[in-house]
Design a protein around this motif. Structure first.
Motif, PDB file in Angstrom:
ATOM      1  N   ARG A 191       0.826  -1.225   0.000  1.00 28.65           N
ATOM      2  CA  ARG A 191       0.000   0.000   0.000  1.00 28.65           C
ATOM      3  C   ARG A 191       0.855   1.266   0.000  1.00 28.65           C
ATOM      4  NH1 ARG A 191      -3.100  -3.700   2.683  1.00 28.65           N
ATOM      5  NH2 ARG A 191      -5.209  -3.910   1.880  1.00 28.65           N
ATOM      6  N   ASP A 192       2.133   1.124   0.333  1.00 32.80           N
ATOM      7  CA  ASP A 192       3.033   2.274   0.373  1.00 32.80           C
ATOM      8  C   ASP A 192       3.730   2.523  -0.960  1.00 32.80           C
ATOM      9  OD1 ASP A 192       2.450   2.324   3.101  1.00 32.80           O
ATOM     10  OD2 ASP A 192       4.208   1.124   3.612  1.00 32.80           O
ATOM     11  N   VAL A 193       3.501   1.645  -1.923  1.00 34.30           N
ATOM     12  CA  VAL A 193       4.268   1.683  -3.169  1.00 34.30           C
ATOM     13  C   VAL A 193       3.330   1.837  -4.358  1.00 34.30           C
ATOM     14  CG1 VAL A 193       5.793   0.334  -4.666  1.00 34.30           C
ATOM     15  CG2 VAL A 193       6.088   0.254  -2.189  1.00 34.30           C
ATOM     16  N   GLU A 194       3.700   2.759  -5.237  1.00 34.93           N
ATOM     17  CA  GLU A 194       3.018   2.877  -6.518  1.00 34.93           C
ATOM     18  C   GLU A 194       4.026   2.488  -7.582  1.00 34.93           C
ATOM     19  OE1 GLU A 194       1.108   6.301  -9.362  1.00 34.93           O
ATOM     20  OE2 GLU A 194       1.050   6.586  -7.186  1.00 34.93           O
ATOM     21  N   LEU A 195       3.703   1.474  -8.357  1.00 36.04           N
ATOM     22  CA  LEU A 195       4.629   1.028  -9.393  1.00 36.04           C
ATOM     23  C   LEU A 195       4.762   2.092 -10.470  1.00 36.04           C
ATOM     24  CD1 LEU A 195       3.763  -2.748  -9.922  1.00 36.04           C
ATOM     25  CD2 LEU A 195       5.504  -1.730  -8.453  1.00 36.04           C
TER      26      LEU A 195
END
Length: 149
Positions: free
Chosen positions: A62-66
């Protein structure tokens, strides 16, 4: 129809779809594993670290946007950090062990192969007998008798 992009699978993983994350694992676990092996030169350590990479990726999803369609750059970044943490932990462990004085010369490892083989054989016999005790009593022997606590 072409392969679904990791970005789409990642968005499904954000919605708590473990199967989507499992697909990301299936696509990239071997590459992550090989990367880690090439960095640590130990197959079993690489296997353990690969598990940690994917646990951390799931935990932090949830902390990462690809940024790219592939999750691989992110996973290799996590792998690099996991490897650094392991090496830092090993350095701390070695430094701590070096600060602990050995009580006497009998506890120091010998370089004589014959003595080492005999000591290992003796210890296997002792561990065989010790293994018959309940786990709690084994810990008492190891900590109180052997370590003098």
């Amino acid at each position: 129809m072409g392969e679904v992009a990791d970005r789409f699978l990642w968005s499904r993983a954000l919605a708590d779809d473990p199967a989507a994350f499992g697909e990301i694992f299936e696509r990239h676990a071997k590459t992550v594993y090989n990367y880690l092996f090439r960095r640590c030169a130990d197959w079993s350590v690489a296997e353990d670290l690969t598990s940690i990479v994917f646990i951390e990726a799931w935990r932090r999803r949830r902390d990462v946007e690809l940024v790219h369609d592939s999750a691989l750059p992110f996973l290799l970044g996590v792998a690099t950090n996991v490897l650094r943490n392991r090496r830092r932990s090993e350095r701390r462990y070695r430094a701590a062990m070096e600060r602990i004085p050995l009580p006497d010369d009998s506890a120091r490892p010998t370089h004589d192969p014959a003595v080492r083989v005999c000591a290992e054989e003796d210890m296997r016999v002792i561990l065989g007998v010790l293994g018959r005790l309940p786990r709690r009593e084994q810990d008492v022997v190891a900590l109180c008798l052997w370590q003098g606590l």
